[in-house]
Design an enzyme around this catalytic site. Structure first.
Site, PDB file in Angstrom:
ATOM      1  N   GLU A 196       0.831  -1.061   0.003  1.00 34.43           N
ATOM      2  CA  GLU A 196       0.037  -0.050  -0.119  1.00 34.43           C
ATOM      3  C   GLU A 196       0.978   1.382  -0.019  1.00 34.43           C
ATOM      4  O   GLU A 196       0.673   2.157   0.854  1.00 34.43           O
ATOM      5  CB  GLU A 196      -1.012   0.159   1.232  1.00 34.43           C
ATOM      6  N   GLU A 303      -5.625  -7.821  -1.101  1.00 36.47           N
ATOM      7  CA  GLU A 303      -6.198  -7.598   0.467  1.00 36.47           C
ATOM      8  C   GLU A 303      -7.879  -7.429  -0.180  1.00 36.47           C
ATOM      9  O   GLU A 303      -8.318  -6.501  -0.842  1.00 36.47           O
ATOM     10  CB  GLU A 303      -5.682  -6.644   1.156  1.00 36.47           C
TER      11      GLU A 303
END
Length: 470
Positions: A196, A303
């Site tokens: 991320e 995710e």
């Protein structure tokens, strides 16, 4: 038997829109993230704030011997042979393993790598391989912090990684060492070098990815790279100027569906003024994976997954949301890794028991975190609106156009007030609970995360088992 299953794992490679094995057969990765193990997160294991801060406070309260005994036992108990066997029995073929750079390197002596971190990672890669499960190695917290939130072990709201070459050099050095360590290991599906990323300019990330790709390939030309998009793996516009995708590379999106991560009460239904059903979930997926589909590269959702309430009777619609996402991924040939395997009750397939020694010790502080909205993930600000409402009113009056990166004003205020300001004193209280614990007690506390001491979220396991066996 165990050796044969390990031998079944081939090196994977990218061929067009597929991951393929050594014989060229397509492989769809169906996995789960091992959050909370080598990268502890506050909502997963219960502490307030960021990992390095709570470790510093616990060391102060416990002393070195008890502190080391606790974390050594925790590392073993959180994931062991029985956990790998459980995942294999459910039908998973992969696990994404997040880790914090601090297991490998100390800020006080940068570029000096610690063997202990490699041994810890190698143990679980080997356990998973023994049960026929691939590992994806995920650097989840980088020196300097690659995003603005707690999961990069960030005690602030600033991602300094993008501003300082020193931090970038250290990450390249670490990945060169990891690649050298695992280059001959087919049970490693590939490397996920930055979790991320959140580069406010969008200009440093593509240049750094190119540098990192060259460095890793010089050591290990064979393993797949799994590269996250910018803005928490949702934005791939930084790649628009690139002529073509990198070779043997998967670009990975994260795909949390809004009803599953807010205070929604139904699905299908209205969340924040928008109606969500399977078609909306699919459109979100298509938007987030547009780059992969346009370039004909594999899709891996690194995710996703809903959070669950303490009221199990409300799980049914969250599980329906999960089923819809899984069906969308199957329809579009996407690989995936559900977040997360084990925690204290918010998202895990396996959860520490409320009766465990650990939650008996800190459970009331977990409740206090919830009441004060201190955790960003799964938290709510409903209990402290008397604090936040005047701040919002002040900004409405004085700074109405203020919209800081990455998510705007209200999440920015939440980071500063709830997740930092209020987390800091609560972290002191949390660490105080461990003061004076002897070696037997700390091992019992860590043992609360052993598989045989934990509960299973039966409905979630059944949804996954049915999907993986279909």
């Amino acid at each position: 038997m165990q050796q044969n299953r390990t031998a079944m794992l081939d090196f994977l490679a990218v061929r067009g829109s597929d991951l393929v094995d050594a014989g060229g057969a397509p492989v769809r990765l169906a996995g789960v993230g091992l959050g909370g193990w080598m990268n502890m997160e506050n909502f997963i294991t219960g502490y307030p704030g960021n990992e390095q801060a709570i470790r510093r406070l616990m060391l102060d309260r416990m002393g070195r011997e008890a502190y080391d005994a606790f974390f050594d036992a925790f590392s073993r108990d959180f994931f062991d042979e029985v956990d790998a066997a459980h995942l294999a029995a459910l039908g998973f073929n992969s696990v994404r393993i997040p880790f914090n750079y601090r297991h490998f390197e100390d800020d006080a002596v940068p570029f000096e790598l610690n063997e202990e971190g490699f041994e810890r990672l190698d143990r679980v890669v080997t356990l998973l391989a023994r049960h026929g499960i691939y590992s994806i190695l995920d650097l989840h917290a980088l020196p300097g912090r690659q995003n603005q939130h707690w999961h990069s072990d960030n005690p602030t709201h600033i991602a300094e990684f993008w501003n300082q070459r020193h931090f970038q050099d250290r990450v390249v050095h670490l990945w060169e060492a990891i690649a050298d360590r695992f280059k001959d290991r087919p049970e490693v599906a590939g490397y996920n070098p930055i979790n991320e990323p959140s580069d406010p300019t969008g200009e440093v990330l593509p240049v750094f990815y190119e540098r990192l790709e060259r460095a890793i390939r010089a050591v290990d030309p064979g393993h797949v790279l799994f590269l996250d998009g910018n803005r928490y793996s949702t934005d791939f516009s930084f790649l628009d100027a690139r002529a073509e995708p990198m070779p043997n590379t998967v670009y990975t999106a994260h795909d949390y569906a809004l009803p599953g991560i807010t205070s929604a009460t139904a699905y299908p239904g209205v969340t924040r003024g928008e109606y969500f059903d399977r078609s909306v979930v699919e459109q979100t997926f298509l938007r987030r994976t547009e780059y992969m589909r346009r370039t004909g590269t594999p899709i891996w959702i690194g995710e996703f997954g809903p959070v669950y309430s303490s009221d199990r009777s409300q799980d049914h619609w969250r599980l329906q949301l999960l089923q819809d996402q899984l069906e969308v991924y199957r329809q579009h040939g996407a690989s995936w890794a559900l977040w997360t395997y084990k925690d204290i009750g918010l998202q895990g397939l396996v959860t520490a028991s409320p009766e465990s020694a650990y939650l008996q010790l800190v459970g009331d502080l977990v409740d206090k975190k919830r009441r004060l909205g201190i955790d960003s993930w799964g938290g709510s600000d409903a209990g402290i609106r008397e604090v936040l409402d005047p701040i919002d009113a002040l900004f409405d009056r004085e700074f109405p156009d203020y919209a800081p990166y990455p998510w705007g004003r209200q999440p920015h205020i939440a980071v500063l007030v709830r997740h930092i300001l209020l987390a800091e004193p609560l972290a002191e209280q949390f660490a105080d609970r461990f003061r004076g614990a002897d070696l037997e007690q700390v091992r019992e506390l860590a043992g609360s995360f052993r598989f045989d001491a934990c509960d299973q979220r039966a409905g979630l396991s059944e949804v996954l088992r049915a999907h993986l066996r279909a």
